[in-house]
Design an enzyme around this catalytic site. Structure first.
Site, PDB file in Angstrom:
ATOM      1  CG  ASP A   8      -1.718   1.217   1.408  1.00  5.88           C
ATOM      2  OD1 ASP A   8      -2.391   1.621   0.442  1.00  5.88           O
ATOM      3  OD2 ASP A   8      -1.668   1.814   2.505  1.00  5.88           O
ATOM      4  CG  ASP A  10      -1.846   7.859   0.970  1.00  3.08           C
ATOM      5  OD1 ASP A  10      -1.237   8.904   1.237  1.00  3.08           O
ATOM      6  OD2 ASP A  10      -2.468   7.675  -0.086  1.00  3.08           O
ATOM      7  CG  ASP A 162      -2.057   2.390   6.441  1.00  2.03           C
ATOM      8  OD1 ASP A 162      -2.400   3.478   6.936  1.00  2.03           O
ATOM      9  OD2 ASP A 162      -2.304   2.090   5.261  1.00  2.03           O
TER      10      ASP A 162
END
Length: 221
Positions: A8, A10, A162
């Site tokens: 991922d 961000d 996250d």
């Protein structure tokens, strides 16, 4: 042995939550609205923009609001700091010849800007933009698309995420997933399917998992 790393963007390659939160604040202010950081983490982080805007600003043009918010975010991006351990992890991956991809719900202009700001504009084998697919995270499609582009089965990949939606997406695609606690706590990330949850890429738990999965682990500086 595995041979693929999927990331991922961000909150995983770099912590941008403060920039996104500020952009939402500026977007919502003219409408007399605001959100708390907790609301951002619980309802917005990792979600696709269309769903977020429909919830935050019902009755407004979701696409227009999304574009406006992302322009506000991009205006805040200058140099970004990679998550601790990332340079060593990527150097190790290159040495082993591992396949790599970024899989993100971010719009392409955002993703490309962030990767350039990190000095990683051409580092990854492919960049999957969920906004360009029929369905974004938490649907597995972004991750299955990455696997198809790289020509690997899910069993050969390890993903890093996250957010709840990101972990759900990767796990639903059959990919073992590591959670990064840049925005959410370890219990929350494990609760939605992360194999382990670590603060950064240099954590000893991750080194042990990499050694078991790839036959070696990076040396972190």
């Amino acid at each position: 042995m595995r041979d693929t790393l999927l990331f991922d963007l961000d909150g995983t390659l770099t912590d941008t939550d403060a920039l996104h939160f500020a952009a939402y604040g500026e977007l919502l202010a003219p409408f007399g609205k605001s959100i708390t950081l907790e609301t951002y983490k619980q309802r917005i982080m990792g979600a696709v923009n269309s769903a977020t805007m429909a919830w935050l600003l019902p009755g407004e043009d979701a696409e227009e609001m999304s574009q406006r918010k992302e322009r506000l975010f991009r205006a805040r991006v200058d140099a970004l700091t990679p998550t601790a351990g990332l340079p060593s992890l990527l150097a190790w991956a290159a040495q082993l010849g591992l396949r790599t991809a970024v899989v993100t719900n971010a719009m392409r202009p955002n993703a490309e800007l962030m990767l350039r700001a990190l000095g990683l504009g051409t580092r990854f084998d492919t960049l999957v933009i969920a906004d360009e697919l029929p369905r974004g995270k938490p649907d597995p499609l972004p991750y299955t698309t990455a696997l198809e582009r790289l020509g690997v089965p899910a069993s050969q990949a390890l993903a890093f995420e996250d957010s709840r939606s990101g972990i759900a997406s990767a796990v639903a695609a059959g990919i073992e997933t590591v959670g990064l606690t840049t925005g959410l706590d370890a219990a929350t990330l494990r609760g939605v399917g992360a194999r382990i949850a670590v603060p950064d890429f240099a954590d000893p738990q991750l080194s042990s998992l990499l050694a078991a999965s790839f036959g070696s682990a990076p040396v972190f500086h």
